[in-house]
Motif scaffolding. Structure first.
Motif, PDB file in Angstrom:
ATOM      1  N   ARG A   1       6.147   5.112  -0.035  1.00 49.69           N
ATOM      2  CA  ARG A   1       4.914   5.967   0.138  1.00 49.69           C
ATOM      3  C   ARG A   1       3.585   5.080  -0.545  1.00 49.69           C
ATOM      4  O   ARG A   1       4.157   4.072  -1.250  1.00 49.69           O
TER       5      ARG A   1
ATOM      6  N   VAL B   1       0.312  -8.791  -2.619  1.00 48.53           N
ATOM      7  CA  VAL B   1      -0.701  -8.897  -1.678  1.00 48.53           C
ATOM      8  C   VAL B   1      -1.422  -7.580  -1.566  1.00 48.53           C
ATOM      9  O   VAL B   1      -1.021  -6.493  -1.471  1.00 48.53           O
ATOM     10  N   THR B   2      -2.677  -7.485  -1.576  1.00 44.60           N
ATOM     11  CA  THR B   2      -3.381  -6.192  -1.257  1.00 44.60           C
ATOM     12  C   THR B   2      -4.407  -6.446  -0.297  1.00 44.60           C
ATOM     13  O   THR B   2      -4.915  -7.495  -0.150  1.00 44.60           O
TER      14      THR B   2
ATOM     15  N   SER C   1       2.492   5.336   7.065  1.00 47.99           N
ATOM     16  CA  SER C   1       2.380   4.673   8.269  1.00 47.99           C
ATOM     17  C   SER C   1       2.430   3.430   8.203  1.00 47.99           C
ATOM     18  O   SER C   1       2.692   2.663   9.072  1.00 47.99           O
TER      19      SER C   1
ATOM     20  N   SER D   1       3.904   1.622  -4.704  1.00 47.46           N
ATOM     21  CA  SER D   1       3.683   0.333  -4.651  1.00 47.46           C
ATOM     22  C   SER D   1       4.095  -0.448  -5.920  1.00 47.46           C
ATOM     23  O   SER D   1       4.352  -1.646  -6.082  1.00 47.46           O
TER      24      SER D   1
HETATM   25  N1  LIG Z   1      -3.709  -1.540   1.627  1.00 50.41           N
HETATM   26  C1  LIG Z   1      -2.517  -2.070   1.332  1.00 50.41           C
HETATM   27  N2  LIG Z   1      -2.357  -3.283   0.991  1.00 50.41           N
HETATM   28  C2  LIG Z   1      -0.950  -3.768   0.535  1.00 50.41           C
HETATM   29  N3  LIG Z   1      -0.022  -3.063   0.645  1.00 50.41           N
HETATM   30  C3  LIG Z   1      -0.140  -1.626   1.165  1.00 50.41           C
HETATM   31  C4  LIG Z   1      -1.227  -1.413   1.734  1.00 50.41           C
HETATM   32  N4  LIG Z   1      -1.104   0.207   2.101  1.00 50.41           N
HETATM   33  C5  LIG Z   1       0.329   0.341   1.898  1.00 50.41           C
HETATM   34  N5  LIG Z   1       0.909  -0.702   1.274  1.00 50.41           N
HETATM   35  C6  LIG Z   1       2.510  -1.043   1.050  1.00 50.41           C
HETATM   36  O1  LIG Z   1       3.005   0.075   1.985  1.00 50.41           O
HETATM   37  C7  LIG Z   1       3.671   0.988   1.296  1.00 50.41           C
HETATM   38  C8  LIG Z   1       3.899   2.506   1.848  1.00 50.41           C
HETATM   39  O2  LIG Z   1       2.517   2.854   1.985  1.00 50.41           O
HETATM   40  P1  LIG Z   1       1.761   3.983   3.255  1.00 50.41           P
HETATM   41  O3  LIG Z   1       0.293   3.158   3.214  1.00 50.41           O
HETATM   42  O4  LIG Z   1       2.566   3.542   4.434  1.00 50.41           O
HETATM   43  O5  LIG Z   1       1.973   5.031   2.476  1.00 50.41           O
HETATM   44  P2  LIG Z   1       0.949   6.350   2.452  1.00 50.41           P
HETATM   45  O6  LIG Z   1      -0.521   5.839   1.924  1.00 50.41           O
HETATM   46  O7  LIG Z   1       1.717   7.241   1.769  1.00 50.41           O
HETATM   47  O8  LIG Z   1       0.576   6.969   3.698  1.00 50.41           O
HETATM   48  P3  LIG Z   1      -0.756   6.643   4.634  1.00 50.41           P
HETATM   49  O9  LIG Z   1      -1.270   5.454   4.469  1.00 50.41           O
HETATM   50  O10 LIG Z   1       0.084   6.499   6.162  1.00 50.41           O
HETATM   51  O11 LIG Z   1      -1.319   7.880   4.525  1.00 50.41           O
HETATM   52  C9  LIG Z   1       2.993   0.987  -0.192  1.00 50.41           C
HETATM   53  O12 LIG Z   1       3.753   1.755  -1.147  1.00 50.41           O
HETATM   54  C10 LIG Z   1       2.559  -0.419  -0.241  1.00 50.41           C
HETATM   55  O13 LIG Z   1       3.877  -1.323  -0.724  1.00 50.41           O
END
Ligand SMILES: Nc1ncnc2c1ncn2[C@@H]1O[C@H](COP(=O)(O)OP(=O)(O)OP(=O)(O)O)[C@@H](O)[C@H]1O
Ligand SMILES: [Mg+2]
Length: 146
Positions: free
Chosen positions: A117, A39-40, A129, A18
């Protein structure tokens, strides 16, 4: 067609992926003189299950989680070159996908930038996901940063 980038949204979860996404989002915002929203989303603590002892109240857990997200946001703000970029940090509570979709909707986002990721522990070969579901549900074009 006249696609202009006036508003860029990026999802920040404290991960390396991210961070790269936010760097790209900031570069795009600079290029277009666009507004940047960092945004978080804090997942709601429903379903929390402790081993022994009482689980923390949802309120206490939310407060702790939000504090963690504020740290993530101030870290990324400090890391990015944001001089001259109109930007805002946004904290949301709930399901990351739905909340990011809502933020894009509410702000008429022209582009959503996310990492392939995130902070998840699963060693995924392809796509996280959240990223996967956002590709299906986002109301605007999505840019996935490897
Ligand atoms: N809680 C969150 N708030 C803001 N952005 C998010 C958040 N979670 C994920 N993202 C965004 O989605 C992108 C992909 O993250 P994602 O969560 O899909 O992958 P992961 O953490 O590796 O897999 P998973 O959550 O499925 O185990 C991140 O790099 C970020 O940009
Ligand atoms: Mg994740």
């Amino acid at each position: 067609m006249d696609w202009q980038v006036n508003t860029v949204v990026t999802g920040v979860d404290g991960s390396e992926g991210s961070r790269r996404a936010a760097e790209h989002a900031a570069a795009i915002a600079r290029h277009w003189s666009a507004k940047l929203l960092l945004v978080t989303v804090v997942r709601t603590p429903e379903g929390w299950w402790g081993i022994g002892g009482a689980p923390p109240s949802p309120e206490a857990l939310s407060a702790a989680l939000i504090e963690g997200q504020q740290k993530i946001l101030s870290e990324i703000e400090g890391h990015l070159e944001l001089d001259g970029i109109e930007h805002e940090t946004v904290e949301e509570l709930g399901d990351p996908v739905s909340r990011l979709v809502d933020v894009c909707d509410e702000n008429d986002a022209d582009l959503l930038v996310i990492g392939r990721r995130g902070a998840g522990l699963a060693e995924r070969i392809i796509l996280g996901s959240v990223a996967d579901r956002l590709c299906h549900m986002a109301p605007c074009p999505v840019l996935i940063i490897p």
